[in-house]
Scaffold this motif. Structure first.
Motif, PDB file in Angstrom:
ATOM      1  N   LEU A   1       0.826  -1.215   0.000  1.00 55.29           N
ATOM      2  CA  LEU A   1       0.000   0.000   0.000  1.00 55.29           C
ATOM      3  C   LEU A   1       0.863   1.269   0.000  1.00 55.29           C
ATOM      4  CD1 LEU A   1      -2.760  -1.186   2.479  1.00 55.29           C
ATOM      5  CD2 LEU A   1      -3.009  -0.865   0.025  1.00 55.29           C
ATOM      6  N   GLY A  16      -1.608 -13.387  10.012  1.00 58.75           N
ATOM      7  CA  GLY A  16      -2.293 -12.122  10.228  1.00 58.75           C
ATOM      8  C   GLY A  16      -3.626 -11.895   9.545  1.00 58.75           C
ATOM      9  N   LEU A  17      -4.551 -12.824   9.622  1.00 54.70           N
ATOM     10  CA  LEU A  17      -5.939 -12.583   9.239  1.00 54.70           C
ATOM     11  C   LEU A  17      -6.730 -13.612  10.048  1.00 54.70           C
ATOM     12  CD1 LEU A  17      -7.347 -10.684   6.987  1.00 54.70           C
ATOM     13  CD2 LEU A  17      -7.756 -12.817   5.796  1.00 54.70           C
ATOM     14  N   GLU A  20      -6.907  -9.447  18.176  1.00 46.47           N
ATOM     15  CA  GLU A  20      -7.357  -8.126  18.617  1.00 46.47           C
ATOM     16  C   GLU A  20      -7.193  -7.968  20.122  1.00 46.47           C
ATOM     17  OE1 GLU A  20     -11.492  -7.011  18.047  1.00 46.47           O
ATOM     18  OE2 GLU A  20     -11.101  -5.008  18.819  1.00 46.47           O
ATOM     19  N   ILE A  66      -2.969  -8.368   1.710  1.00 43.79           N
ATOM     20  CA  ILE A  66      -2.517  -7.083   1.162  1.00 43.79           C
ATOM     21  C   ILE A  66      -1.451  -7.264   0.077  1.00 43.79           C
ATOM     22  CG2 ILE A  66      -1.328  -4.907   1.704  1.00 43.79           C
ATOM     23  CD1 ILE A  66      -2.882  -4.846   4.327  1.00 43.79           C
ATOM     24  N   LEU A 122      -4.520   3.099   3.571  1.00 39.73           N
ATOM     25  CA  LEU A 122      -5.072   1.785   3.879  1.00 39.73           C
ATOM     26  C   LEU A 122      -6.437   1.604   3.210  1.00 39.73           C
ATOM     27  CD1 LEU A 122      -4.181   1.808   7.701  1.00 39.73           C
ATOM     28  CD2 LEU A 122      -2.893   0.720   5.862  1.00 39.73           C
ATOM     29  N   GLY A 123      -6.839   0.362   3.100  1.00 43.68           N
ATOM     30  CA  GLY A 123      -8.146   0.045   2.528  1.00 43.68           C
ATOM     31  C   GLY A 123      -8.129   0.073   1.010  1.00 43.68           C
ATOM     32  N   MET A 157     -11.255   0.246  14.728  1.00 45.33           N
ATOM     33  CA  MET A 157     -10.122  -0.515  14.179  1.00 45.33           C
ATOM     34  C   MET A 157      -8.948  -0.466  15.127  1.00 45.33           C
ATOM     35  SD  MET A 157      -9.890   0.497  10.173  1.00 45.33           S
ATOM     36  CE  MET A 157     -11.337   0.371   9.113  1.00 45.33           C
ATOM     37  N   VAL A 158      -8.030  -1.414  14.977  1.00 45.98           N
ATOM     38  CA  VAL A 158      -6.767  -1.311  15.708  1.00 45.98           C
ATOM     39  C   VAL A 158      -5.626  -1.193  14.707  1.00 45.98           C
ATOM     40  CG1 VAL A 158      -5.253  -2.217  17.496  1.00 45.98           C
ATOM     41  CG2 VAL A 158      -7.704  -2.624  17.650  1.00 45.98           C
ATOM     42  N   ASP A 159      -5.299  -2.292  14.010  1.00 46.25           N
ATOM     43  CA  ASP A 159      -4.116  -2.222  13.134  1.00 46.25           C
ATOM     44  C   ASP A 159      -4.446  -1.672  11.757  1.00 46.25           C
ATOM     45  OD1 ASP A 159      -5.424  -4.904  12.893  1.00 46.25           O
ATOM     46  OD2 ASP A 159      -4.051  -5.016  11.200  1.00 46.25           O
ATOM     47  N   THR A 198      -4.833  -3.361   9.043  1.00 43.56           N
ATOM     48  CA  THR A 198      -4.249  -4.149   7.952  1.00 43.56           C
ATOM     49  C   THR A 198      -4.791  -5.579   7.915  1.00 43.56           C
ATOM     50  OG1 THR A 198      -2.383  -4.842   9.340  1.00 43.56           O
ATOM     51  CG2 THR A 198      -2.089  -2.828   8.053  1.00 43.56           C
ATOM     52  N   GLY A 199      -5.908  -5.818   8.597  1.00 36.28           N
ATOM     53  CA  GLY A 199      -6.523  -7.146   8.537  1.00 36.28           C
ATOM     54  C   GLY A 199      -6.110  -8.076   9.661  1.00 36.28           C
ATOM     55  N   MET A 200      -5.197  -7.628  10.504  1.00 40.18           N
ATOM     56  CA  MET A 200      -4.619  -8.527  11.495  1.00 40.18           C
ATOM     57  C   MET A 200      -5.541  -8.786  12.683  1.00 40.18           C
ATOM     58  SD  MET A 200      -2.840  -8.572  14.541  1.00 40.18           S
ATOM     59  CE  MET A 200      -1.974  -7.065  14.867  1.00 40.18           C
ATOM     60  N   CYS A 201      -6.378  -7.805  13.067  1.00 43.56           N
ATOM     61  CA  CYS A 201      -7.105  -7.984  14.338  1.00 43.56           C
ATOM     62  C   CYS A 201      -8.561  -8.388  14.165  1.00 43.56           C
ATOM     63  CB  CYS A 201      -6.975  -6.736  15.206  1.00 43.56           C
ATOM     64  SG  CYS A 201      -8.191  -5.453  14.913  1.00 43.56           S
ATOM     65  N   GLY A 202      -9.181  -8.038  13.057  1.00 39.09           N
ATOM     66  CA  GLY A 202     -10.567  -8.449  12.857  1.00 39.09           C
ATOM     67  C   GLY A 202     -11.577  -7.675  13.683  1.00 39.09           C
ATOM     68  N   GLY A 203     -11.124  -6.654  14.390  1.00 38.96           N
ATOM     69  CA  GLY A 203     -12.023  -5.864  15.229  1.00 38.96           C
ATOM     70  C   GLY A 203     -13.020  -5.061  14.415  1.00 38.96           C
ATOM     71  N   ARG A 208     -14.770  -5.962  11.973  1.00 39.77           N
ATOM     72  CA  ARG A 208     -15.667  -6.755  11.122  1.00 39.77           C
ATOM     73  C   ARG A 208     -17.085  -6.181  11.129  1.00 39.77           C
ATOM     74  NH1 ARG A 208     -14.645  -9.261  15.720  1.00 39.77           N
ATOM     75  NH2 ARG A 208     -16.264 -10.422  16.806  1.00 39.77           N
ATOM     76  N   PHE A 260     -13.929  -7.765   6.776  1.00 47.47           N
ATOM     77  CA  PHE A 260     -13.022  -6.907   7.520  1.00 47.47           C
ATOM     78  C   PHE A 260     -12.980  -5.582   6.772  1.00 47.47           C
ATOM     79  CE2 PHE A 260     -10.160 -10.432   9.526  1.00 47.47           C
ATOM     80  CZ  PHE A 260     -11.271 -10.933  10.170  1.00 47.47           C
ATOM     81  N   VAL A 273      -9.515  -4.194   5.178  1.00 39.66           N
ATOM     82  CA  VAL A 273      -8.932  -4.744   3.955  1.00 39.66           C
ATOM     83  C   VAL A 273      -9.952  -5.050   2.858  1.00 39.66           C
ATOM     84  CG1 VAL A 273      -6.754  -5.627   4.879  1.00 39.66           C
ATOM     85  CG2 VAL A 273      -8.803  -7.049   5.027  1.00 39.66           C
TER      86      VAL A 273
END
Lengths: 474, 295
Positions: free
Chosen positions: A222, A243-244, A263, A407, B89-90, B215-217, B219-224, B226, B235, B238
């Motif tokens: 990105l 990481g997903l 999270e 990504i 991002l996104g 959101m937290v990260d 970049t798709g890592m936390c899923g928060g 959703r 998500f 991403v």
């Protein structure tokens, strides 16, 4: 000092790791294991019988010269012990804490055939800690500068290990990290009580001193694409991790109170929400509440023990197989039990139940029993008819693994990935289908361990070095 | 550290920042966002990139001070620094020549609608912009929209400016007047986006909304982050942030965004409490209290 005979060495009992009292530690975030003293370490080191053919080395994913470093500890030469470790392992203080030694080096230790294996992990930790506490950072001796530049994508275990080797080989190395801190899962995932963040920082500083450059807040794909990196680097290593997070795909996962382990742990570890509101990232108030964690791996143990430390009155592991099949390190399961974690084994969640405002209130659990072995060789859990229970919970943490992050693959159409999005590499040399681009760690294998990712980073570093010496060889 | 080259209020509690971030300015496309931290211990918060300037190497973000972090951010002035910034991002907005496109911005949502309106115009659309606010003061970026869109309709809830009513009423009026509308992009408070989806659904008008989950990260890592689209989890960081409005579960989105309301209240009180302490200390030590008030 006279040399001990092998018989005498066998007589010495394995030394336990001194640890914080369980009751006390379940309320704080300080490290559980306190580390060997010099005396204990030297005595434990004397247990190594110095095999002519050290099978432990073969049992280590990065081939640490185990008998050599242990011998140095036995001789009181701790700095030398640490140097030997660092020749093969960029992060010994980390690995001494988080490696599943019981499945690797210690599982094949010859001493362990008769009694308990040499505490290789604890000794590794001791040597690395001694060096960090006693020796100022020094330039690592490296080969003459090659003039070649390598980009390492991802600042986790795979990337750090790859960078550590490449810098010693004389290449210029730049590590790109998406988050604001270097360390990947070592920083956001593994809690302070198991791996103090100071240690990760010290290991990163040691790489910095060796010449590795770090760029944080930079998302490859990105902020800059792989293609663009290609134009300014001679080779690229992709080690972005899995990481997903996977979810359970059961009703109710949208409810407030349901977290992925990623999270939950990121909020607590990276963002320090336990220190709210001074660190303003919030976390649900878990004081006096019940938390259920789904999964049986190290991440599940980390999440459940973290919940306890955040004040949960009941913190429960819900695992669909039996304890024998749990992938977590034995020490973590043991520590969790000491801290009062409840284990509900052979249960599978059917449904998360919420109230009208969308807050999680309960979970319905299906009782399971073990059936025939499945593809993984472990006995497959099958539901027992009509055995369903409902327990009231405030938070549910899902720790059942990670898929691959999209990504890089989305923004690098040329890069070949499998149907799960994992990058396909040539196993021996970590080469992807794109010239000069290598990959390793969880983005290739799917979720695995820190040390396996580090092993992949090492193999890639060697392959990158070969490639840079002879680019025509691709 | 990213330097703030320009900071000014453009509405009540709504502040525009031009921030040095040359790499992000170079890469960003309409619809994408950044995640920033105000200080070293700061929370990571997502903010859509409203604009960028390649020559200056800056991006523009527009912030409404609602929570502790956005309020803290809005105390920063020209010459101050944002601790860190990551992006873009996104996924970028899907832009094509639909024909006639309506861009709807509610409150600070106009900041997000603006870059996409610009991209829609560049792609050849006839762009109609509806910008809503509680009252005249809450209408932002009207001049910018007027330079971009073919038609601009400000609306206010209290009738203090432009059309008296909600953005949805203006949209309905346009549709009912027989205007052929091919595409609607709506960005604003969740109830507004849900209402726009309801208005366009019977007419089968393709409608997109930009979601703003926690959101937290990023970049798709936390899923928060959703959200539920077509009854399936996505998500937003991403897979989005833009989704088909007719398929988004707005009720869940709204509920999930309330997850930390009790804590948000605590933080605000904590900040106010610190402020009070500072103020008291200042009074005692005869420091000019004006300076403290400006903190």
């Amino acid at each position: 000092m006279s040399e001990l005979s092998t018989k005498e060495r066998y007589k010495i009992q394995r030394h336990q790791m001194p640890e914080q009292d369980a009751e006390l530690r379940s309320k704080n975030f300080q490290e559980v294991n306190l580390g060997y003293t010099i005396e204990i370490a030297m005595e434990e080191a004397d247990r190594c019988i110095r095999c002519k053919n050290p099978v432990c080395v073969a049992g280590c994913p990065v081939s640490v010269k185990i008998p050599d470093f242990i011998r140095m500890i036995a001789d009181g030469k701790f700095e030398e012990a640490a140097s030997i470790l660092k020749e093969d392992n960029a992060l010994p203080a980390v690995c001494g804490r988080v490696c599943p030694q019981e499945e690797q080096c210690e599982s094949v230790c010859v001493v362990g055939k008769k009694g308990k294996p040499v505490a290789i992990g604890y000794l590794e930790r001791f040597a690395a800690d001694w060096e960090r506490n006693n020796i100022k950072l020094k330039e690592i001796k490296s080969s003459p500068k090659s003039g070649k530049k390598v980009a390492v994508v991802g600042g986790g275990p795979a990337g750090l290990s790859c960078a550590g080797d490449l810098i010693q080989m004389g290449h210029d190395v730049t590590v790109f990290e998406a988050l604001h801190e270097i360390g990947g899962v070592l920083i956001y995932g593994i809690p302070e009580f198991r791996l103090p963040k100071e240690i990760v920082k010290a290991e990163v500083e040691s790489l910095q001193t060796a010449g590795v450059e770090f760029v944080t807040n930079y998302v490859i794909g990105l902020t800059e694409t792989i293609e663009e990196l290609q134009s300014r680097f001679d080779a690229i290593f992709i080690g972005v991790g899995a990481g997903l997070p996977y979810f359970l795909n059961i009703p109710g996962e949208h409810l407030n109170g349901v977290y992925s382990a990623n999270e939950f742990l990121t909020r607590v570890n990276l963002m320090k929400s336990y220190n709210f509101p001074n660190n303003p990232t919030p976390m649900l108030d878990l004081h006096g509440k019940t938390v259920a964690v789904f999964g049986g791996g190290n991440t599940a143990m980390d999440a459940v023990r973290t919940s306890k430390r955040l004040g949960a009155s009941r913190a429960i592991i819900c695992y669909r197989r039996s304890e024998q099949e749990m992938p977590a390190r034995i020490e973590e399961v043991h520590h969790a039990k000491e801290e009062g974690i409840e284990f509900k084994l052979l249960v599978s969640p059917l449904e998360l139940i919420g109230d009208e405002q969308g807050w999680l209130r309960a979970v319905r659990l299906q009782q399971m029993e073990l059936g025939e072995p499945d593809a993984s060789g472990r006995r497959r859990p099958v539901p027992i008819k009509d055995q369903v229970e409902t327990i009231d919970i405030t938070a549910a943490i899902i720790a059942i693994g990670n898929g691959s992050n999209p990504i890089i693959s989305n923004t690098t159409p040329e890069l070949i990935v499998n149907k799960w999005g994992n990058i396909i590499v040539n196993e021996g040399n970590m080469k992807t289908n794109m010239k000069g681009i290598f990959a390793g760690g969880d983005i290739v294998t799917g979720g695995a361990t820190v040390i396996l990712a580090m092993g992949a980073g090492r193999s890639a570093a060697k392959a990158i070095d070969d490639y840079l010496k002879n680019p025509e060889s691709w | 550290m990213n330097k703030i080259l320009e900071a000014r209020f453009i509405g009540p509690d709504v502040k525009l920042f031009k921030v040095e971030a040359s790499k992000i300015a170079e890469k960003k496309k309409a619809g994408q966002f950044v995640i920033l931290r105000v200080d070293e211990n700061g929370e990571r918060i997502p903010l859509t990139i409203a604009d960028s300037d390649l020559n200056e190497g800056t991006i523009t973000i527009i912030v409404q001070g609602i929570g502790a972090t956005t309020k803290q951010l809005n105390t920063l002035e020209t010459g101050d620094y944002i601790h860190d910034l990551v992006g873009p991002l996104g996924k970028a907005s899907h832009i094509e020549n639909f024909g006639t496109a309506v861009s709807i911005g509610g409150g600070v949502g106009t900041a997000i609608a603006y870059p996409t309106a610009k991209a829609l115009k560049e792609a050849g659309n006839h762009v109609i912009s509806i910008i809503g606010g509680k009252s005249k003061d809450y209408i932002i970026l009207e001049d910018e929209m007027r330079q971009t869109a073919d038609e601009v309709y400000p609306t206010t809830d209290d009738g203090s400016y432009g059309f008296h009513g909600f953005v949805t009423q203006k949209l309905e009026e346009l549709i009912k007047s027989g205007r052929k509308i091919d595409f609607v992009l709506a960005i604003g408070p969740i109830p507004m986006m849900a209402a726009v989806a309801k208005v366009t659904q019977p007419y089968g008008i393709k409608t997109m909304v930009s979601l703003n989950p926690i959101m937290v990260d990023g970049t798709g890592m936390c899923g928060g982050c959703r959200a539920y689209v077509d009854n399936k989890p996505v998500f937003v960081c991403v897979d989005g942030p833009e989704f088909d409005a007719h398929k988004v579960d707005f009720k869940i989105l709204l509920q999930r965004n309330k997850m930390y309301l009790p804590q948000e209240k605590d933080t605000l009180e904590h900040h106010v409490c610190n402020y009070d302490k500072m103020f008291d200390a200042a009074k005692r030590s005869s420091i000019n209290t004006k300076e403290v008030e400006n903190v």
